[in-house]
Design an enzyme around this catalytic site. Structure first.
Site, PDB file in Angstrom:
ATOM      1  N   GLY A   1       0.519  -0.800  -0.172  1.00 34.84           N
ATOM      2  CA  GLY A   1       0.427   0.050   0.130  1.00 34.84           C
ATOM      3  C   GLY A   1       0.845   0.887   0.003  1.00 34.84           C
ATOM      4  N   THR A  47      -5.996  -4.475   6.233  1.00 33.19           N
ATOM      5  CA  THR A  47      -4.294  -4.388   5.758  1.00 33.19           C
ATOM      6  C   THR A  47      -4.157  -3.126   5.020  1.00 33.19           C
ATOM      7  OG1 THR A  47      -4.360  -5.830   3.407  1.00 33.19           O
ATOM      8  CG2 THR A  47      -4.321  -6.944   5.718  1.00 33.19           C
ATOM      9  N   CYS A  48      -3.222  -2.722   4.669  1.00 30.64           N
ATOM     10  CA  CYS A  48      -2.867  -1.361   3.402  1.00 30.64           C
ATOM     11  C   CYS A  48      -1.621  -2.024   2.261  1.00 30.64           C
ATOM     12  CB  CYS A  48      -1.895  -0.099   4.548  1.00 30.64           C
ATOM     13  SG  CYS A  48      -0.421  -1.288   4.928  1.00 30.64           S
ATOM     14  N   SER A  49      -2.803  -3.157   1.792  1.00 34.31           N
ATOM     15  CA  SER A  49      -2.197  -4.013   0.799  1.00 34.31           C
ATOM     16  C   SER A  49      -3.383  -4.276  -0.519  1.00 34.31           C
ATOM     17  CB  SER A  49      -1.331  -5.485   1.155  1.00 34.31           C
ATOM     18  OG  SER A  49      -0.849  -6.383   0.334  1.00 34.31           O
TER      19      SER A  49
END
Length: 158
Positions: A1, A47-49
């Site tokens: 991310g 998540t930052c994904s």
């Protein structure tokens, strides 16, 4: 991310790193679920994904390994929810639990921000669940492992 701020992320992570991270995330989501399960409630997995392996695959893993878990649509304002994407249910040869589509994704190019994933899990209280919680139930005394920042992974067959 965070690739927009640190492009080296694309070239410094290996397949082995991804395997380790996803195994860790699966362990963490099971622990989080188990901590909510006695009284029931909601579990938010984020998540930052944008990688399916870190997102939908982890939620699918939870749904397949814990009774009483249900991925539900987040109660967002419909105008905001319309800007998000539903979770992916097919990825390569994998077909995930249909509930996974209730999760939400944000792609950097859609909202001019970092990639993000969110799944809201409804957790039935322990009393409402079956006593047979499959092979992933705790088998021994809880111990803390600093390596993974959680309980000893000997409990689980991941």
């Amino acid at each position: 991310g965070v690739i927009s701020r640190d492009p080296s992320v694309k070239s410094t992570k290996s397949e082995r790193d991804l395997e380790f991270l996803t195994k860790q995330q699966k362990e963490l989501i099971l622990h989080a679920f188990d901590s909510v399960k006695p009284k029931g409630g909601k579990l938010c997995y984020c998540t930052c994904s944008v990688l399916v392996e870190e997102n939908e695959a982890v939620v699918d893993y939870l749904l397949n390994h814990r009774e009483g878990a249900k991925c539900i649509e987040p109660p967002f304002d419909p105008r905001f929810d319309a800007t998000l994407r539903k979770g992916i249910t097919r990825y390569g040869k994998h077909i995930f639990n249909p509930q996974v589509q209730n999760s939400r994704r944000i792609y950097p190019h859609d909202l001019n921000m970092d990639g993000f994933f969110l799944a809201l899990i409804d957790v039935l209280p322990h009393e409402a669940q079956s006593t047979n919680d499959n092979q992933f139930t705790r088998k021994g005394k809880r111990t803390f492992t600093k390596k993974l920042g959680g309980y000893n992974k000997k409990w689980f067959i991941l």
